[in-house]
Motif scaffolding. Sequence first.
Motif, PDB file in Angstrom:
ATOM      1  N   MET A 168      16.891  -6.228 -14.005  1.00  0.00           N
ATOM      2  CA  MET A 168      16.217  -7.093 -14.991  1.00  0.00           C
ATOM      3  C   MET A 168      15.571  -8.267 -14.279  1.00  0.00           C
ATOM      4  N   ALA A 169      14.373  -8.656 -14.685  1.00  0.00           N
ATOM      5  CA  ALA A 169      13.704  -9.816 -14.101  1.00  0.00           C
ATOM      6  C   ALA A 169      14.504 -11.085 -14.389  1.00  0.00           C
ATOM      7  N   LYS A 170      14.386 -12.055 -13.508  1.00  0.00           N
ATOM      8  CA  LYS A 170      15.188 -13.263 -13.617  1.00  0.00           C
ATOM      9  C   LYS A 170      14.725 -14.142 -14.761  1.00  0.00           C
ATOM     10  N   THR A 171      15.690 -14.662 -15.518  1.00  0.00           N
ATOM     11  CA  THR A 171      15.402 -15.577 -16.615  1.00  0.00           C
ATOM     12  C   THR A 171      16.081 -16.910 -16.337  1.00  0.00           C
ATOM     13  N   ILE A 172      15.793 -17.903 -17.169  1.00  0.00           N
ATOM     14  CA  ILE A 172      16.402 -19.224 -17.023  1.00  0.00           C
ATOM     15  C   ILE A 172      17.176 -19.545 -18.288  1.00  0.00           C
ATOM     16  N   ASP A 173      18.482 -19.750 -18.140  1.00  0.00           N
ATOM     17  CA  ASP A 173      19.328 -20.157 -19.260  1.00  0.00           C
ATOM     18  C   ASP A 173      19.376 -21.682 -19.261  1.00  0.00           C
ATOM     19  N   MET A 174      18.733 -22.300 -20.249  1.00  0.00           N
ATOM     20  CA  MET A 174      18.624 -23.754 -20.302  1.00  0.00           C
ATOM     21  C   MET A 174      19.763 -24.416 -21.075  1.00  0.00           C
ATOM     22  N   THR A 175      20.776 -23.635 -21.426  1.00  0.00           N
ATOM     23  CA  THR A 175      21.877 -24.182 -22.221  1.00  0.00           C
ATOM     24  C   THR A 175      22.991 -24.770 -21.356  1.00  0.00           C
ATOM     25  N   THR A 176      22.903 -24.601 -20.033  1.00  0.00           N
ATOM     26  CA  THR A 176      23.873 -25.191 -19.111  1.00  0.00           C
ATOM     27  C   THR A 176      23.125 -25.768 -17.914  1.00  0.00           C
ATOM     28  N   GLY A 177      23.800 -26.626 -17.154  1.00  0.00           N
ATOM     29  CA  GLY A 177      23.196 -27.157 -15.944  1.00  0.00           C
ATOM     30  C   GLY A 177      22.252 -28.326 -16.212  1.00  0.00           C
ATOM     31  N   SER A 178      21.500 -28.697 -15.190  1.00  0.00           N
ATOM     32  CA  SER A 178      20.620 -29.860 -15.252  1.00  0.00           C
ATOM     33  C   SER A 178      19.362 -29.558 -16.056  1.00  0.00           C
ATOM     34  N   PRO A 179      19.125 -30.262 -17.174  1.00  0.00           N
ATOM     35  CA  PRO A 179      17.891 -30.044 -17.939  1.00  0.00           C
ATOM     36  C   PRO A 179      16.639 -30.304 -17.115  1.00  0.00           C
ATOM     37  N   ALA A 180      16.642 -31.370 -16.311  1.00  0.00           N
ATOM     38  CA  ALA A 180      15.452 -31.724 -15.536  1.00  0.00           C
ATOM     39  C   ALA A 180      15.085 -30.621 -14.543  1.00  0.00           C
ATOM     40  N   LYS A 181      16.096 -30.047 -13.874  1.00  0.00           N
ATOM     41  CA  LYS A 181      15.826 -28.982 -12.901  1.00  0.00           C
ATOM     42  C   LYS A 181      15.353 -27.714 -13.595  1.00  0.00           C
ATOM     43  N   HIS A 182      16.012 -27.343 -14.692  1.00  0.00           N
ATOM     44  CA  HIS A 182      15.608 -26.137 -15.422  1.00  0.00           C
ATOM     45  C   HIS A 182      14.173 -26.271 -15.930  1.00  0.00           C
ATOM     46  N   ILE A 183      13.877 -27.426 -16.489  1.00  0.00           N
ATOM     47  CA  ILE A 183      12.544 -27.647 -17.058  1.00  0.00           C
ATOM     48  C   ILE A 183      11.476 -27.596 -15.967  1.00  0.00           C
ATOM     49  N   LEU A 184      11.755 -28.212 -14.817  1.00  0.00           N
ATOM     50  CA  LEU A 184      10.774 -28.202 -13.725  1.00  0.00           C
ATOM     51  C   LEU A 184      10.544 -26.788 -13.218  1.00  0.00           C
ATOM     52  N   ARG A 185      11.610 -26.012 -13.052  1.00  0.00           N
ATOM     53  CA  ARG A 185      11.480 -24.615 -12.618  1.00  0.00           C
ATOM     54  C   ARG A 185      10.680 -23.807 -13.628  1.00  0.00           C
ATOM     55  N   PHE A 186      10.847 -24.107 -14.886  1.00  0.00           N
ATOM     56  CA  PHE A 186      10.155 -23.375 -15.946  1.00  0.00           C
ATOM     57  C   PHE A 186       8.694 -23.806 -16.057  1.00  0.00           C
ATOM     58  N   VAL A 187       8.454 -25.111 -15.896  1.00  0.00           N
ATOM     59  CA  VAL A 187       7.122 -25.662 -16.157  1.00  0.00           C
ATOM     60  C   VAL A 187       6.118 -25.300 -15.065  1.00  0.00           C
ATOM     61  N   ILE A 188       6.535 -25.291 -13.807  1.00  0.00           N
ATOM     62  CA  ILE A 188       5.570 -25.108 -12.714  1.00  0.00           C
ATOM     63  C   ILE A 188       4.789 -23.795 -12.847  1.00  0.00           C
ATOM     64  N   PRO A 189       5.465 -22.635 -12.975  1.00  0.00           N
ATOM     65  CA  PRO A 189       4.666 -21.408 -13.158  1.00  0.00           C
ATOM     66  C   PRO A 189       3.910 -21.388 -14.473  1.00  0.00           C
ATOM     67  N   LEU A 190       4.499 -21.999 -15.517  1.00  0.00           N
ATOM     68  CA  LEU A 190       3.806 -22.052 -16.805  1.00  0.00           C
ATOM     69  C   LEU A 190       2.543 -22.902 -16.695  1.00  0.00           C
TER      70      LEU A 190
END
Length: 454
Positions: free
Chosen positions: A1-23
């Motif tokens: 399965m392709a990698k996904t990002i679970d934003m319900t745990t961990g650092s919000p700032a890091k998850h958001i940055l990882r998500f936003v850059i390719p978007l």
Amino acid sequence: MAKTIDMTTGSPAKHILRFVIPLLLGNLFQQFYNMVDTVIIGQFLGKTALASVGSTGSLIFMIIGLCLGICAGFGIPVAQRFGAKDYSEMRRYVANAAWASIGLAVLITTTVLILCDDILQAMNTPGDIYDGAYTYLSILFMGIPMTLLYNLCASVVRAMGDSKTPLYFLIISSLLNIILDLAFVKPFNIAGPAWATVISQGTSGILCLFYMKKRFSILRIQPGEGKLSFRHIGRLLMQGLPMGLQYSITAIGSVILQTAVNGLGSIYIAAMTAGQKLSIFFCCPFDALGNAAATYGGQNIGAGRPDRINKGMFALVAYGFIYSAVAAAVLFPFGGALSRLFMDEPDIFIEENAHLFLMINVSFYPLLALVNIVRFMIQGMGYSVLAILAGIFEMVARGIVGFVFVDLYGYPAACFANPSAWVAADVFLITAFLLIVRREKRKIAVSHASISDR
């Protein structure tokens, strides 16, 4: 399965940055469709053709924005079920989103093609650019099914936290769009870049669909999950239509404003077209942050974690404000020079007025950042109707500028239309967000208390 990002745990700032850059990169490439069309049309066909394309901009935004909003809304139930780890129900939403999109593609495309001529006349489109505007607009409207295909596939994939996969196909389609623009513009005139856009958008949609089906095992429909379900379609439409209408209602104000600018003549239309195209390109990060906010809000509400919402909001707003300063540092000194990209020969009048538009708008980019982030966070949390109300505030603000102030003060007043709309929307959205977070936290507290009492 392709990698996904679970934003319900961990650092919000890091998850958001990882998500936003390719978007963000995806949004930038997607904007190439219209921007490259406009650059090539202006360079090869001249100022009249540039004005023809510019006069259709607000109308295209209204209809295509409806499609984009609907697809983004369809991704919210998917994100919520993904956050809750309910994968079977998630796949039912994906299947019914496809059924709903097919029906909407037929309905929207048929309607806008029938009304295209009447709308352009109602918008007071100048006679010297009318034929070009009609040709460009009608071809783009024929490509609505392709727009829905790509954006639905991208929305589903992003709902699971993967914002990279849609980017790859946008890169391919953007490069294809440039090649086809250059190949089609001379033999087909203004119709060439329009067809290039449709073909490129269709390519990205088909590639994304096949890749998604092959590589994302979590999305493979199991027996019984692909059936048409009016319950699921109803829920999807409850999320998608408000988001789509939010775009369209907001765009109604832009249509009113464009009608007022059309009355100023094709030379002002060309100036505003250059300014708007550059501004839209520079606003791509705000769109990316908005989509990240919707996914973040959807996943955390689905997982019962409203306590994480404020942390995510803080990170999103910080990113938005930092980028606003970067955009100002570029557009204030270089906005006028960049507008020359859209001209076959230098025109000081167009350059100065495009620069004026950019300087006024970029000064208010922090307010635009808030509009996108707060609006989409609210939608991700399941309160789409409130986003429509915010769109009404924007529509009214732009409408007042178009109906009243452009007549009184001319083109400079039109440059303040967007900032006026952002101020009006922010007043409503920030108040609504604070109340929603308080309500969601109270719901979780009551739920926990109820469980403890058992």
